[in-house]
Scaffold this motif. Structure first.
Motif, short mmCIF file in Angstrom:
data_model
loop_
_atom_site.label_atom_id
_atom_site.label_comp_id
_atom_site.label_asym_id
_atom_site.label_seq_id
_atom_site.Cartn_x
_atom_site.Cartn_y
_atom_site.Cartn_z
N ALA A 284 -9.38 102.53 7.06
CA ALA A 284 -8.75 101.26 6.67
C ALA A 284 -8.64 101.16 5.16
CB ALA A 284 -9.56 100.08 7.21
N GLN A 285 -9.69 101.56 4.47
CA GLN A 285 -9.66 101.43 3.01
C GLN A 285 -8.61 102.34 2.38
OE1 GLN A 285 -10.82 98.98 1.20
NE2 GLN A 285 -11.30 98.24 3.24
N LEU A 286 -8.48 103.53 2.96
CA LEU A 286 -7.44 104.43 2.44
C LEU A 286 -6.06 103.82 2.71
CD1 LEU A 286 -6.53 107.04 1.17
CD2 LEU A 286 -6.73 108.16 3.40
N ASN A 287 -5.88 103.31 3.93
CA ASN A 287 -4.58 102.71 4.30
C ASN A 287 -4.20 101.56 3.38
OD1 ASN A 287 -4.25 104.29 6.54
ND2 ASN A 287 -5.02 102.77 7.99
N VAL A 288 -5.13 100.60 3.24
CA VAL A 288 -4.75 99.38 2.49
C VAL A 288 -4.55 99.69 1.00
CG1 VAL A 288 -5.70 97.70 4.09
CG2 VAL A 288 -7.16 98.57 2.26
N ALA A 289 -5.40 100.56 0.47
CA ALA A 289 -5.28 100.87 -0.97
C ALA A 289 -3.97 101.62 -1.22
CB ALA A 289 -6.47 101.70 -1.44
N THR A 290 -3.64 102.56 -0.34
CA THR A 290 -2.40 103.32 -0.53
C THR A 290 -1.19 102.39 -0.42
OG1 THR A 290 -3.50 105.17 0.54
CG2 THR A 290 -1.13 105.38 0.23
N GLN A 291 -1.22 101.52 0.60
CA GLN A 291 -0.09 100.59 0.78
C GLN A 291 0.13 99.74 -0.46
OE1 GLN A 291 -0.47 98.04 4.27
NE2 GLN A 291 -0.56 99.80 5.63
N VAL A 292 -0.95 99.17 -0.98
CA VAL A 292 -0.81 98.27 -2.12
C VAL A 292 -0.45 99.05 -3.39
CG1 VAL A 292 -2.04 96.62 -3.57
CG2 VAL A 292 -2.28 96.51 -1.13
N ALA A 293 -1.05 100.23 -3.55
CA ALA A 293 -0.74 101.04 -4.75
C ALA A 293 0.74 101.41 -4.75
CB ALA A 293 -1.61 102.29 -4.75
N GLU A 294 1.25 101.79 -3.60
CA GLU A 294 2.67 102.18 -3.54
C GLU A 294 3.59 100.99 -3.83
OE1 GLU A 294 2.94 104.28 0.16
OE2 GLU A 294 2.33 106.16 -0.79
N GLU A 295 3.18 99.84 -3.31
CA GLU A 295 3.99 98.64 -3.55
C GLU A 295 3.99 98.27 -5.04
OE1 GLU A 295 6.02 97.57 -0.76
OE2 GLU A 295 4.95 95.66 -0.64
N ILE A 296 2.84 98.39 -5.68
CA ILE A 296 2.76 98.03 -7.10
C ILE A 296 3.64 98.98 -7.92
CG2 ILE A 296 1.20 98.01 -9.12
CD1 ILE A 296 -0.87 96.67 -7.39
N LEU A 297 3.59 100.24 -7.53
CA LEU A 297 4.43 101.24 -8.22
C LEU A 297 5.91 100.89 -8.06
CD1 LEU A 297 3.56 103.72 -9.72
CD2 LEU A 297 3.89 105.07 -7.66
N GLN A 298 6.29 100.57 -6.83
CA GLN A 298 7.68 100.17 -6.54
C GLN A 298 8.07 99.00 -7.42
OE1 GLN A 298 9.44 102.10 -3.96
NE2 GLN A 298 9.46 100.38 -2.55
N PHE A 299 7.18 98.03 -7.48
CA PHE A 299 7.45 96.79 -8.21
C PHE A 299 7.74 97.10 -9.68
CE2 PHE A 299 5.88 93.30 -10.85
CZ PHE A 299 6.65 92.25 -10.36
N PHE A 300 6.90 97.94 -10.29
CA PHE A 300 7.11 98.21 -11.71
C PHE A 300 8.29 99.16 -11.95
CE2 PHE A 300 2.66 96.63 -12.19
CZ PHE A 300 3.01 95.54 -12.98
N GLU A 301 8.74 99.80 -10.87
CA GLU A 301 9.96 100.60 -11.00
C GLU A 301 11.19 99.74 -10.74
OE1 GLU A 301 9.33 103.83 -8.28
OE2 GLU A 301 8.04 104.91 -9.68
N GLY A 302 10.99 98.45 -10.55
CA GLY A 302 12.10 97.53 -10.34
C GLY A 302 12.65 97.59 -8.92
N LYS A 303 11.86 98.17 -8.01
CA LYS A 303 12.32 98.25 -6.62
C LYS A 303 11.70 97.11 -5.80
CE LYS A 303 12.83 103.20 -6.93
NZ LYS A 303 11.95 104.36 -6.92
N PRO A 304 12.22 96.86 -4.60
CA PRO A 304 11.71 95.71 -3.85
C PRO A 304 10.32 95.96 -3.28
CG PRO A 304 13.25 96.93 -2.52
CD PRO A 304 13.27 97.57 -3.87
N VAL A 305 9.54 94.89 -3.16
CA VAL A 305 8.26 95.00 -2.46
C VAL A 305 8.47 94.46 -1.05
CG1 VAL A 305 6.74 94.95 -4.46
CG2 VAL A 305 7.53 92.80 -3.49
#
Ligand SMILES: NC(=O)C1=CN([C@@H]2O[C@H](COP(=O)(O)OP(=O)(O)OC[C@H]3O[C@@H](n4cnc5c(N)ncnc54)[C@H](O)[C@@H]3O)[C@@H](O)[C@H]2O)C=CC1
Ligand SMILES: O=C(O)C(=O)COP(=O)(O)O
Length: 524
Positions: A284-305
């Motif tokens: 679970a911890q790997l799943n949630v951290a990866t999901q949020v990390a990827e979303e944050i990366l997307q966000f700062f790349e100007g892509k949708p969350v």
């Protein structure tokens, strides 16, 4: 470079997407240890321990996004974040299975007295008759809250031969049938269940849901489980029901206050507890951290969350389709706001042509944000635009029409102010760009970009030269110029894009030219 404060224990492996990016700097510290640098962080990554309060947000003046590596966001003041235009995201399904399995482990432990028997044997006792339990098979399980975790608990319960009764006001009959459970009222679930487990979020409605009144409606000898949020079962109200034996046992993974300290419930032998472990598995911890990390990366790349709490959900696919209109709408909002620099009551947006088939809610939010930006000192973006509009008494609405004015797509914005209405129409033309095709009743064609100058004048020979002269005298270069008129010799407009912004003195000089009726600077 974006700075990310990771203030709770987040899976190191899950942070890999962020660590790999040269644009991201990760700082792992508790909020209390980062006091001096709080204003520098662009993102905050938390689990349930960090309390993201209004006070903390007021210190994190550069914050743009909060990532919750988990489901529950009750530790985050989402309203305060929204007001500040901060996106809040979570990882809604990364820990579902772990939380459901933990609930089941608690259920089995509860009815077979495993924790108590464990302590007894470790104390060198061998007291088999003290720990006689009950089977799960054949028992009635009541599930309150039938979302991701509740439904996974149900699947496991059915495999154990239990009958599942569900209370969830938002559950459809089809979904209940598919999962082999029956829908009931809350009172029915309370009355018929041998074991009751709660899986709702903690909200105004669910706080104290199992309080004195509802606990009294349960079967004598009922077992209760809370692996959702402390407070859904009222802790104080439970005490007399445990004292008089009405409740046979309780399993708690979560508490109203965490840690619970010297809580009276902890003194009961038949209350078994874990320290908020539902999501604490490697997976679970790997799943949630990866999901949020990827979303944050997307966000700062100007892509949708995709899993934002305070923005409409938007998939990459949809975003790719709307993105051109999203930018066009923002610019139209900005232009309209500056042109109508008076109090405004209503914005009406009409979508026509290909854009009308897309997810226009997001486009309208973007337009609103563009409109409010020149009027609001604080950050305004898609997150808080609707809230700010409401605060300022500006209503907005979307319409759809077939009138594309000859373009494949057309966005039309009408702004209603005191005694004045203004309409602007724009179109996005692939491989050409954004164009404003209609401006306050004039057909025109200009790119909504950079330092714009709007001039309304009488259609007379030599007007362009006069304007050019004034700008030239002030060393202002004209990049492009478009003109439009309603009829020869009547009212006309010019829209110029300039290489640099002009000051009040230049605007004044232009206003003084004979036959010029209005001059407005528009920054996009
Ligand atoms: N102990 C732990 O470590 C963990 C706890 N959780 C918590 O578990 C809870 C459930 O999580 P999910 O299943 O992922 O959420 P979910 O959003 O998928 O499901 C929640 C369900 O509750 C229902 N609901 C809302 N208000 C209700 C009401 N007044 N009465 C009855 N039902 C109501 C909703 O319709 C929805 O179906 C959340 O509180 C979450 O924070 C989640 C993961 C781990
Ligand atoms: O995801 C949730 O809602 C949880 O309760 C898990 O909390 P945690 O991330 O383990 O502090």
């Amino acid at each position: 470079m974006f700075r990310i404060l990771v203030s709770d224990a987040i899976s190191e492996e899950g942070l890999t997407p962020l660590r790999k990016s040269e644009q991201m700097e990760i700082v792992q510290k508790k909020v209390s240890e980062a006091e001096a640098e709080l204003h520098q962080f662009d993102a905050l990554l938390v689990r349930s321990a960090t309390k993201v309060t209004e006070e903390l947000l007021s210190k994190m003046t550069n914050l743009k996004i909060i990532g919750r590596a988990g489901v529950g966001v009750d530790n985050i003041d989402v309203e305060a974040a929204t007001k500040r235009g901060i996106v809040v995201i979570n990882a809604p399904n990364g820990n579902t299975i772990s939380a459901a399995e933990h609930t089941f482990a608690m259920m089995a432990a509860l009815v077979r007295h495993i924790p108590q028997a464990h302590i007894s044997v470790k104390s060198r006792e061998w007291n088999r008759s003290a720990f006689v339990g009950t089977e799960l098979q054949g028992k009635h399980l009541g599930i309150i809250g039938f979302g991701r975790i509740g439904s996974e608990v149900a699947k496991r319960a059915r495999a154990f031969g239990m009958t599942v009764h569900v209370y969830d006001p938002f559950l459809t009959k089809e979904r209940a049938e598919k999962l082999g459970v029956s829908i009931h009222t809350l009172d029915e679930v309370l009355a018929c269940s041998d074991i009751i487990t709660v899986h709702t979020p903690l909200t105004k409605e669910t706080k104290g849901l199992l309080g004195e009144k509802n606990l009294a409606k349960t079967k004598k000898g009922v077992y209760l489980i809370n692996c959702a949020r402390g407070g859904i079962i009222d802790e104080q109200a439970l005490i007399p029901f445990l004292q008089n034996g009405h409740v046979a046992g309780v399993a708690l993974d979560v508490f109203e206050q965490e840690p619970p300290g010297d809580h009276p419930l902890l003194k009961f032998d038949n209350v078994i507890v874990t320290p908020h472990l539902g999501a604490s598995t490697v997976e679970a911890q790997l799943n949630v951290a990866t999901q949020v990390a990827e979303e944050i990366l997307q966000f700062f790349e100007g892509k949708p969350v995709t899993s934002s709490i305070n923005l409409p959900a938007l998939s990459k696919d949809v975003y790719d389709k709307i993105q051109a209109f999203y930018h066009l709408a923002k610019k139209m909002g900005m232009i309209a706001s500056q042109y109508m620099n008076i109090p405004v009551q209503e914005l009406s947006v009409t979508y026509a042509g290909t854009v009308a088939d897309l997810e226009t809610t997001y486009i309208t939010r973007s337009l609103l944000a563009g409109f409010l930006r020149p009027r609001v000192a604080s950050t305004v973006n898609e997150v808080n635009a609707t809230m700010i509009a409401k605060e300022r008494g500006i209503t907005y609405g979307e319409k759809f029409s077939d009138e594309t004015h000859g373009y494949a797509n057309c966005i039309s914005l009408t702004v209603h102010g005191e005694n004045k209405t203004f309409t602007i129409k724009g179109s996005h033309i692939p491989n050409y760009g954004d164009r404003i095709v209609h401006f306050d009743g004039f057909a025109i064609d200009f790119a909504p970009e950079g330092h714009l100058l709007y001039i309304q004048h009488q259609d007379r020979p030599g007007m362009i030269g006069k304007v050019g002269n004034v700008l030239g005298e002030h060393q202002v270069n004209i990049a492009t110029m478009q003109v439009g008129r309603q009829e020869a010799g009547g009212k006309a407009i010019m829209l110029l894009s300039l290489d640099k912004p002009i000051d009040d003195a230049v605007t004044q000089k232009l206003t003084e030219i004979e036959d010029i009726d209005a001059v407005k600077r528009l920054e996009v």
